[in-house]
Design a protein around this motif. Structure first.
Motif, PDB file in Angstrom:
ATOM      1  N   ARG A  24       0.821  -1.219   0.000  1.00 16.54           N
ATOM      2  CA  ARG A  24       0.000   0.000   0.000  1.00 16.54           C
ATOM      3  C   ARG A  24       0.857   1.273   0.000  1.00 16.54           C
ATOM      4  N   ASN A  25       1.781   1.325  -0.983  1.00 15.11           N
ATOM      5  CA  ASN A  25       2.506   2.544  -1.295  1.00 15.11           C
ATOM      6  C   ASN A  25       2.145   2.929  -2.731  1.00 15.11           C
ATOM      7  N   LYS A  26       3.030   3.636  -3.411  1.00 23.14           N
ATOM      8  CA  LYS A  26       2.813   4.012  -4.808  1.00 23.14           C
ATOM      9  C   LYS A  26       4.006   3.562  -5.652  1.00 23.14           C
ATOM     10  N   LEU A  49       4.920  -6.533  -1.553  1.00 20.96           N
ATOM     11  CA  LEU A  49       4.723  -5.354  -2.394  1.00 20.96           C
ATOM     12  C   LEU A  49       3.266  -5.237  -2.822  1.00 20.96           C
ATOM     13  N   GLN A  50       2.378  -5.750  -2.025  1.00 23.46           N
ATOM     14  CA  GLN A  50       0.954  -5.722  -2.331  1.00 23.46           C
ATOM     15  C   GLN A  50       0.437  -4.280  -2.465  1.00 23.46           C
ATOM     16  N   SER A  51      -0.512  -4.087  -3.353  1.00 23.77           N
ATOM     17  CA  SER A  51      -1.207  -2.801  -3.508  1.00 23.77           C
ATOM     18  C   SER A  51      -0.245  -1.663  -3.822  1.00 23.77           C
ATOM     19  N   ASN A  52       0.516  -1.839  -4.900  1.00 24.90           N
ATOM     20  CA  ASN A  52       1.351  -0.779  -5.415  1.00 24.90           C
ATOM     21  C   ASN A  52       1.001  -0.551  -6.890  1.00 24.90           C
ATOM     22  N   LYS A  53       1.942  -0.041  -7.677  1.00 24.58           N
ATOM     23  CA  LYS A  53       1.665   0.268  -9.076  1.00 24.58           C
ATOM     24  C   LYS A  53       2.669  -0.404  -9.999  1.00 24.58           C
ATOM     25  N   LEU A  66       2.627  -9.925  -4.599  1.00 30.59           N
ATOM     26  CA  LEU A  66       2.484  -8.923  -5.653  1.00 30.59           C
ATOM     27  C   LEU A  66       1.019  -8.688  -5.987  1.00 30.59           C
ATOM     28  N   ALA A  67       0.132  -9.012  -5.050  1.00 34.99           N
ATOM     29  CA  ALA A  67      -1.302  -8.823  -5.265  1.00 34.99           C
ATOM     30  C   ALA A  67      -1.629  -7.342  -5.424  1.00 34.99           C
ATOM     31  N   LYS A  68      -2.695  -7.070  -6.168  1.00 36.23           N
ATOM     32  CA  LYS A  68      -3.208  -5.703  -6.331  1.00 36.23           C
ATOM     33  C   LYS A  68      -2.164  -4.766  -6.909  1.00 36.23           C
ATOM     34  N   ASN A  69      -1.545  -5.202  -8.004  1.00 40.66           N
ATOM     35  CA  ASN A  69      -0.670  -4.335  -8.771  1.00 40.66           C
ATOM     36  C   ASN A  69      -1.248  -4.216 -10.177  1.00 40.66           C
TER      37      ASN A  69
END
Length: 339
Positions: free
Chosen positions: A141-143, A163-167, A189-192
């Motif tokens: 949950r960063n960017k 590194l979940q929930s990044n871009k 690496l979920a939610k990328n």
């Protein structure tokens, strides 16, 4: 009342043990140097609590600190000066701040750091350089959109990378950017923004979490370079039977396979050793035992070498009960089936 006295005595005893681990002169020095914004419990002198204080900067941390709690503040920069004395740090929690950057070599100067938590911040890249003894790095949950080349070079001790929930996109997760993670066990690496399976995962990887991406295809030989993978989560992607080789999931090491919320119309071929299979909320219309059951099993379904499937989830599809009796005969260890 007696239990309360016993509990208090037990806590006192634990406190004495903890303080005895630190020489008396170090204890006094640690308590005297405790930042006024923080708490340094005498019975746990190696820990400094600076959480939930609306801090905008990290105070100067005492030299004998092992555990540092800075979560739920307003910190935007991790400065070298604030941690320059705390070279013995093993654990830092910086979750839920406003961090956009880490000053150069700040983390590298912490050779004993094992756990680094920087979740729910504003980072756009993985901080570099990292301490070589780090075991867990949590940056969900960063960017983050890029992984600097060589950032994991020499990171032989890192076992967990979150590194979940990044871009992150496909070009950010490659063999080059992951090079150096020779003992990685879990990667999240979920939610990328991945469209393909990540390349370059080390052969030591056991748990791979790729939920909520845009993955449509899996190369036929993908898991040959991952001989230890036991848990694979691909929920909420765009996988369909036409996008994968029929036997791609027939991998003997995989025990837990999660493929919920995809576009499968048929159950893919699975390994006899698989124990948990999640295929709920796909487009499956029927369960054909001849397809899912390994060849020869129905002829000798009491064999000790039979399938190990224990949990099967198929709800949210287009399957109408009852389930074929042959299926239950095949998977004799099945304890729960959800339709």
């Amino acid at each position: 009342m007696l239990w309360l006295i016993v509990a208090c005595l037990a806590l006192l005893s634990v406190g004495q043990v903890r303080t005895q681990e630190m020489p008396y002169e170090h204890l006094i020095s640690q308590l005297q140097a405790c930042p006024k914004e923080c708490r340094c419990p005498p019975n746990f002198p190696n820990a400094v609590y600076c959480d939930n204080k609306s801090l905008k900067r990290i105070p100067i941390i005492p030299p004998y600190t092992l555990y540092l709690y800075l979560q739920n503040n307003l910190i935007d920069v991790v400065s070298a000066e604030s941690l320059s004395n705390a070279t013995q740090l093993r654990w830092i929690n910086l979750n839920r701040n406003k961090i956009t950057s880490v000053e150069a070599d700040t983390l590298k100067a912490l050779p004993n750091l094992l756990h680094l938590y920087m979740e729910d911040n504003l980072l756009t890249s993985i901080p570099s350089p990292l301490p070589s003894n780090l075991e867990q790095l949590r940056l969900s949950r960063n960017k983050i959109s890029k992984i600097p080349p060589g950032v994991f070079s020499g990171m032989d001790h890192l076992t967990l990378l979150d590194l979940q929930s990044n871009k992150l996109q496909d070009d950010a997760v490659t063999e080059g950017t992951l090079k150096g993670l020779s003992n990685l066990v879990q990667i999240n690496l979920a939610k990328n923004q991945l469209n393909s399976m990540p390349l370059g995962l080390p052969p030591t990887t056991k748990q791979i979490f790729l939920d909520s991406n845009n993955i449509e295809k899996i190369p036929a030989e993908y898991f040959k370079s991952l001989p230890k993978v036991s848990s694979l989560r691909l929920n909420r992607n765009k996988l369909a039977n036409g996008g994968i080789p029929k036997t791609v999931f027939n991998v003997s090491s995989i025990l837990d396979l999660q493929l919920s919320y995809n576009q499968f119309t048929d159950i893919p071929v699975i390994s006899p050793g698989l124990e948990h299979l999640h295929l709920d909320h796909n487009r499956i219309k029927s369960v054909n035992s001849s397809d899912i059951c390994p060849p020869g099993v129905l002829d000798d379904y009491l064999s000790d070498n039979g399938p190990r499937l224990r949990y099967l989830r198929l709800d949210g599809n287009e399957i109408k009960p009852p389930i074929q009796r042959d299926l239950m005969m095949c998977f004799r260890l099945l304890r729960a089936i959800v339709i």
